[in-house]
Each structure stands twice: as C-alpha cells, then as structure tokens.
Enzyme design. Structure first.
Site, PDB file in Angstrom:
ATOM      1  N   LYS A 125     -21.162-117.938  13.234  1.00 30.98           N
ATOM      2  CA  LYS A 125     -21.955-118.531  12.157  1.00 30.98           C
ATOM      3  C   LYS A 125     -21.284-118.205  10.833  1.00 30.98           C
ATOM      4  CE  LYS A 125     -25.825-120.844  11.605  1.00 30.98           C
ATOM      5  NZ  LYS A 125     -26.504-121.755  12.553  1.00 30.98           N
ATOM      6  N   ASP A 165     -25.748-126.574   8.974  1.00 36.32           N
ATOM      7  CA  ASP A 165     -26.995-125.810   9.084  1.00 36.32           C
ATOM      8  C   ASP A 165     -27.715-126.088   7.750  1.00 36.32           C
ATOM      9  OD1 ASP A 165     -28.254-123.541  10.932  1.00 36.32           O
ATOM     10  OD2 ASP A 165     -28.611-122.906   8.884  1.00 36.32           O
TER      11      ASP A 165
HETATM   12  P1  NDP Z   1     -31.669-128.836   6.010  1.00 35.88           P
HETATM   13  O1  NDP Z   1     -30.941-128.216   4.896  1.00 35.88           O
HETATM   14  O2  NDP Z   1     -31.356-130.239   6.396  1.00 35.88           O
HETATM   15  O3  NDP Z   1     -33.250-128.745   5.750  1.00 35.88           O
HETATM   16  C1  NDP Z   1     -33.876-127.525   5.556  1.00 35.88           C
HETATM   17  C2  NDP Z   1     -35.352-127.773   5.314  1.00 35.88           C
HETATM   18  O4  NDP Z   1     -36.038-126.525   5.359  1.00 35.88           O
HETATM   19  C3  NDP Z   1     -35.617-128.359   3.940  1.00 35.88           C
HETATM   20  O5  NDP Z   1     -36.772-129.146   3.976  1.00 35.88           O
HETATM   21  C4  NDP Z   1     -35.829-127.100   3.096  1.00 35.88           C
HETATM   22  O6  NDP Z   1     -36.593-127.309   1.926  1.00 35.88           O
HETATM   23  C5  NDP Z   1     -36.571-126.213   4.067  1.00 35.88           C
HETATM   24  N1  NDP Z   1     -36.288-124.817   3.741  1.00 35.88           N
HETATM   25  C6  NDP Z   1     -35.086-124.184   3.819  1.00 35.88           C
HETATM   26  N2  NDP Z   1     -35.177-122.922   3.408  1.00 35.88           N
HETATM   27  C7  NDP Z   1     -36.458-122.744   3.076  1.00 35.88           C
HETATM   28  C8  NDP Z   1     -37.199-121.642   2.583  1.00 35.88           C
HETATM   29  N3  NDP Z   1     -36.601-120.442   2.365  1.00 35.88           N
HETATM   30  N4  NDP Z   1     -38.542-121.817   2.360  1.00 35.88           N
HETATM   31  C9  NDP Z   1     -39.128-123.009   2.593  1.00 35.88           C
HETATM   32  N5  NDP Z   1     -38.478-124.099   3.047  1.00 35.88           N
HETATM   33  C10 NDP Z   1     -37.175-123.955   3.282  1.00 35.88           C
HETATM   34  O7  NDP Z   1     -31.461-127.850   7.241  1.00 35.88           O
HETATM   35  P2  NDP Z   1     -31.654-128.126   8.808  1.00 35.88           P
HETATM   36  O8  NDP Z   1     -32.752-129.091   9.036  1.00 35.88           O
HETATM   37  O9  NDP Z   1     -30.328-128.397   9.383  1.00 35.88           O
HETATM   38  O10 NDP Z   1     -32.092-126.678   9.319  1.00 35.88           O
HETATM   39  C11 NDP Z   1     -33.450-126.268   9.432  1.00 35.88           C
HETATM   40  C12 NDP Z   1     -33.549-125.115  10.402  1.00 35.88           C
HETATM   41  O11 NDP Z   1     -33.058-125.539  11.684  1.00 35.88           O
HETATM   42  C13 NDP Z   1     -32.720-123.867  10.048  1.00 35.88           C
HETATM   43  O12 NDP Z   1     -33.401-122.734  10.504  1.00 35.88           O
HETATM   44  C14 NDP Z   1     -31.448-124.047  10.875  1.00 35.88           C
HETATM   45  O13 NDP Z   1     -30.813-122.828  11.124  1.00 35.88           O
HETATM   46  C15 NDP Z   1     -32.045-124.649  12.141  1.00 35.88           C
HETATM   47  N6  NDP Z   1     -31.122-125.386  12.998  1.00 35.88           N
HETATM   48  C16 NDP Z   1     -30.360-126.417  12.519  1.00 35.88           C
HETATM   49  C17 NDP Z   1     -29.543-127.121  13.375  1.00 35.88           C
HETATM   50  C18 NDP Z   1     -28.759-128.311  12.941  1.00 35.88           C
HETATM   51  O14 NDP Z   1     -28.102-128.920  13.782  1.00 35.88           O
HETATM   52  N7  NDP Z   1     -28.796-128.703  11.668  1.00 35.88           N
HETATM   53  C19 NDP Z   1     -29.411-126.744  14.793  1.00 35.88           C
HETATM   54  C20 NDP Z   1     -30.315-125.693  15.214  1.00 35.88           C
HETATM   55  C21 NDP Z   1     -31.099-125.041  14.321  1.00 35.88           C
HETATM   56  P3  NDP Z   1     -35.842-127.375   0.503  1.00 35.88           P
HETATM   57  O15 NDP Z   1     -35.056-128.648   0.536  1.00 35.88           O
HETATM   58  O16 NDP Z   1     -36.940-127.384  -0.489  1.00 35.88           O
HETATM   59  O17 NDP Z   1     -34.982-126.160   0.427  1.00 35.88           O
HETATM   60  O1  2IT Z   2     -28.196-123.189  14.610  1.00 35.58           O
HETATM   61  C1  2IT Z   2     -27.502-124.052  15.176  1.00 35.58           C
HETATM   62  O2  2IT Z   2     -27.443-124.142  16.399  1.00 35.58           O
HETATM   63  C2  2IT Z   2     -26.747-124.980  14.335  1.00 35.58           C
HETATM   64  N1  2IT Z   2     -26.838-124.913  13.113  1.00 35.58           N
HETATM   65  C3  2IT Z   2     -25.825-125.986  14.974  1.00 35.58           C
HETATM   66  C4  2IT Z   2     -24.491-125.362  15.274  1.00 35.58           C
HETATM   67  C5  2IT Z   2     -23.435-126.322  15.766  1.00 35.58           C
HETATM   68  O3  2IT Z   2     -22.304-125.822  15.949  1.00 35.58           O
HETATM   69  O4  2IT Z   2     -23.671-127.509  15.973  1.00 35.58           O
END
Ligand code: NDP
Ligand code: 2IT
Length: 444
Positions: A125, A165
C-alpha cells in the site's frame, strides 16, 4: 502466553504510535489462535514475527509547484508488506490523514485480502498526505509526476503494482502512469485502474462496489434473504459507494442514504444514483450540491449520523472507524439485518462485537471489498497477455471470485469452530495460503 499473544505484545512495543495498524493486527492475530495452536512449526520458524513486519518501507519527499508559484512539499509512502504469494499489490491513498500507521494497516490487511482472491498477488500500500480537494488538474498532475519521479525506482509490472484508493482515481492513475512510462521508457502494467485506451480493464472502475454487492448477495442468500425490496444505507460517495449503489439499484434494492465528509443525503423513497454519479465523477461536487435541484431529498450536516437512518442493510464505504458501537446498536435497533464493508476497517472492534452478538450478518472488508483488487489482478493478466476482455467476461470472473471468497471464509469459520463468524473465517482462509508460501520459502 500463546504465540499469537506474544507476537501481539511485540507489535504493541514496536509500533506504539500506529493505532490503526495495532487495531488490524490485534484482530488478525486473535483470529489466528486456533491455526497457530494447530501448527507449532510456525513459532519455530518465527513466521508471525515476519508476517507482521513489512518487507520494505519507503518514505520520500514529494516537492511540487502550486499554480500560484509557491513550493509545496508532501510526504510519500510505499509499504511493500509481503511478496510471499506474488508481486506487491495494493492502492495509493492521497488524503491529509495519511501517515505511516494508516499505510501499514492498509498494507497488512491487503496481504490477506489479496490471498482470499485466489490470485497470485502479494500485499502492499502507499500514498501521501497530499489533499487533491481544491487543487487544479494542473496541480494534481504536477504532484503525481513528482510522486512518481521517486516511486518509479521501487515499482514495476513484476515487482509492485499500485492502484487507486481514497483520492486516487482514473485521473491520478493516468498522470502517474504517464510519468512512469516517460522515465522508464517502457510500456508495462505497472499500475492498475488505467484508462481503457492504454491498458485498463473493463469493470475495474465498477469492481469494488459491484464485488461488494455480489458478496452481500451470497451472504444474504445463506439466510434465505435477497437484495430485492431492501432499503440500503451506503456511507461515502466515491468510487466504491457509487458502484455499490448502482448494483444495489440494479438488483431491486433502494439506496436511502449516502454521504461525504460534509454530511449525508437521505430520501426514504430512494436516491437518484445517477445524480450522485454525474455530480461526483464529472462535477467533483459535494454530495449536497448533487441534489440542489431535487425535492424530497434531505441533507444533514453531520456525516457520522448516517447510521441513524432506518435501513435493512448498511454498506460502510467511506473510511476506517466510521461506524462505532453506538452506530451499530442503532442499526440493529432499527432492524438492520446485514452489514458488508466497502471501506477498509470501517467498523470499530466494538461495533463488530455488536453485530456478531446479535447475529447481524457481517462481511468484513478484506473479504467483502476484495473485488477491486481481484479485478486489478485480472487487469494485470490482460496486460501480460497483451489482450482485452469483454465487460461480461471480466464481470463473470469477478462474481465467481466474490462467491468463492464468501464460501472459503464461511467454511474456514466453521472448520475452526466459529460458524457464522466471517471475521475469523476470512482471516484464517486468507492466512493459510500466505503461511504455506512463507514456510516453503524459508526464513526470508
Ligand atoms: P474515493 O476517494 O473515491 O471516495 C471516498 C469517499 O469517502 C468520499 O465520499 C469521501 O468524502 C469519503 N471519506 C473519505 N475520508 C473520509 C473521512 N475521513 N470522513 C468522512 N468521509 C470520508 O475513495 P474510494 O471510494 O476508492 O474508497 C473508499 C473506501 O474503500 C476506502 O476505505 C478505501 O480504502 C476502500 N477501498 C477502495 C477500493 C478501490 O478499488 N477504490 C478497493 C477496496 C477498498 P469526501 O469527498 O468529502 O472526502
Ligand atoms: O484497498 C484496496 O483493495 C484497494 N484500494 C484496491 C487495490 C488494488 O490494487 O486494486
């Protein structure tokens, strides 16, 4: 003291200022007690001591020039946690809250998540405390180019393959990829989540959200439930939340609430998901602004209150520790029957306890949100073969993987005497493959 508890005590001593990392390690090592008891050879080989210590931790300076001519400096990270079963693989997070402990917890979780996919990918990561919010495209590009100007020497298609992420989506991956190619003079699948015109895979954008809902479907089916007709609350409105909402709607569920860090929107008759998607992905708007023209949708300024909304299913998909014991009690009290984690570690240990105690179906992150990284591995496969698969081909593979993860986790839980506890099941099922690979490769 058991072997797991000895190693936990060691981590508490060596990483006292990394509470998120300690939280993740505590849960995993506690789950692994029966496996460690059954395999005394692990202790002789110092297996768990090696498992909790990253193979390599890289920290670097990221200087860049803001549009107003000022010099800015951020901190960059890449933790190459485990290559036991394949090249390091895991996302990059750009968010002001990023520090070493956050990247370590995410990298540690990623090892077991990636193992659960059944594909040959190790755990890593990275990220930065850079905040893309309020920055121009030009500033984001300059930051990404500077970040990659250091990172390029540590990554590679067969070595370490980052992805997105929080704060890192298609735009950032494009800028990072462009800079890597320019410095290395090579076209290789060094990042996943790439655009479809330069090596990306269909379904990668949708994969984490879709995969989460495929996992949820399987978990619900185990108790004779289905998504159709259910009211669903999804926190966040980023990549994971948007595509989870999309799939829920497609399968006949109703998404009643979504959020961002400024608040949550709520409509008991169902939110218009397209308005969220267009507003967020194209307009980069706040969630409140997506619904300015909509009657019937209310806005509440405290995003943490989203769990007070009555729903059948909750999908926390924003960030770590966003759902606490009180929230869990509220959800259960309001009749919630299932929780599946789109975000990484969104529920606190006390919240998880509430779900398990009350038999609320609970899908832990490393199992439920593994669809994103699984589809990243499918993108790597296509890059290596220099080919491109159709949407349906990739989507079918993703669905199979998610169903398999559910079954593997449920079976492991049952085999070790924790039937119905997918926390223990996912931790054990993910760990066994990594442990076998580590034992086979000697003390490295
Ligand atoms: P994005 O940046 O696309 O979206 C994040 C969302 O979460 C936004 O709506 C953001 O709001 C909100 N958010 C982030 N931090 C905070 C906080 N501290 N308090 C309140 N709201 C918050 O990220 P992703 O959708 O990609 O990721 C979301 C989660 O999913 C994370 O935990 C990530 O690790 C996990 N994840 C992502 C994967 C991927 O493929 N993208 C895969 C597996 C897990 P705002 O815009 O206001 O900050
Ligand atoms: O938390 C996660 O699994 C991710 N942000 C996706 C990682 C990836 O390599 O696609």
């Amino acid at each position: 003291m058991s072997y797991c508890q000895k190693v936990l005590a060691l981590v508490k001593k060596t990483s006292p200022h990394e509470p998120e990392f300690l939280q993740a390690v505590t849960e995993v090592l506690t789950s692994l007690e029966p496996v460690a008891a059954e395999n005394p050879q692990y202790e002789k080989m110092g297996l768990l001591e090696r498992f909790v210590e990253p193979e390599r931790q890289i920290m670097f300076r990221v200087p860049w020039l803001a549009d107003n001519g000022e010099v800015r400096v951020n901190r960059g990270y890449r933790i190459q946690f485990s290559s036991a079963i394949g090249p390091y693989k895991g996302g990059l997070r750009f968010h002001p809250s990023v520090y070493l402990g956050i990247i370590k917890f995410l990298g540690f979780e990623q090892i077991l998540k990636n193992s659960l996919t059944g594909l040959p990918i190790g755990g890593g990561k990275g990220g930065s405390d850079f905040d893309p919010k309020g920055k121009s495209d030009n500033e984001v590009m300059k930051f990404c180019q500077s970040f990659m100007t250091e990172l390029f020497r540590h990554v590679g298609g067969d070595l370490d393959v980052p992805a997105g992420d929080i704060g890192v989506g298609g735009r950032e991956i494009g800028f990072l990829y462009g800079q890597y190619k320019r410095i290395k003079n090579v076209s290789e699948g060094v990042l996943t989540g790439k655009g479809l015109t330069y090596g990306g895979s269909l379904v990668r954008t949708e994969a984490t959200g879709y995969g989460l809902v495929y996992f949820l479907e399987e978990m619900l089916a185990s108790k004779g439930h289905e998504i159709k007709g259910k009211k669903v609350t999804i926190s966040g409105s980023g990549n994971v939340a948007i595509y989870a909402a999309h799939k829920i709607t497609q399968l006949g569920g109703t998404v009643v609430a979504m959020s961002d860090s400024n608040g949550f929107v709520y409509n008991p008759d169902g939110l218009n998901i397209e308005m969220v998607q267009i507003g967020k992905e194209i307009g980069r708007k706040r969630i409140k602004e997506c619904f300015l023209s909509s009657t019937g949708t209310k806005f509440n300024e405290d995003c943490t209150n989203i769990w007070s909304i009555k729903c059948d299913i909750a999908l926390p998909s924003a960030t770590e520790n966003e759902l606490n014991q009180k929230d869990a009690e509220m959800l259960f009290g309001n009749g919630c029957i299932a929780v599946a984690e789109g975000a990484n570690m969104p529920c606190t240990p006390e919240a998880i306890e509430v779900f398990l105690k009350n038999k609320v179906l609970y899908g832990p992150a490393k199992a439920a949100n593994a669809g994103g990284v699984a589809t990243s591995a499918i993108e790597m496969q296509q890059n290596s073969m220099r080919t491109f698969w159709t949407f349906d081909e990739v989507d079918t593979r993703l669905k199979d993987i998610m169903v398999n993860i559910y079954r593997k986790s449920a079976e492991a839980a049952k085999r070790y005497g924790f039937e119905g506890n997918l926390v223990v099941g996912a931790n054990i099922a993910g760990f066994l493959k990594v442990a076998d690979a580590m034992m086979a490769q000697g003390i490295v």
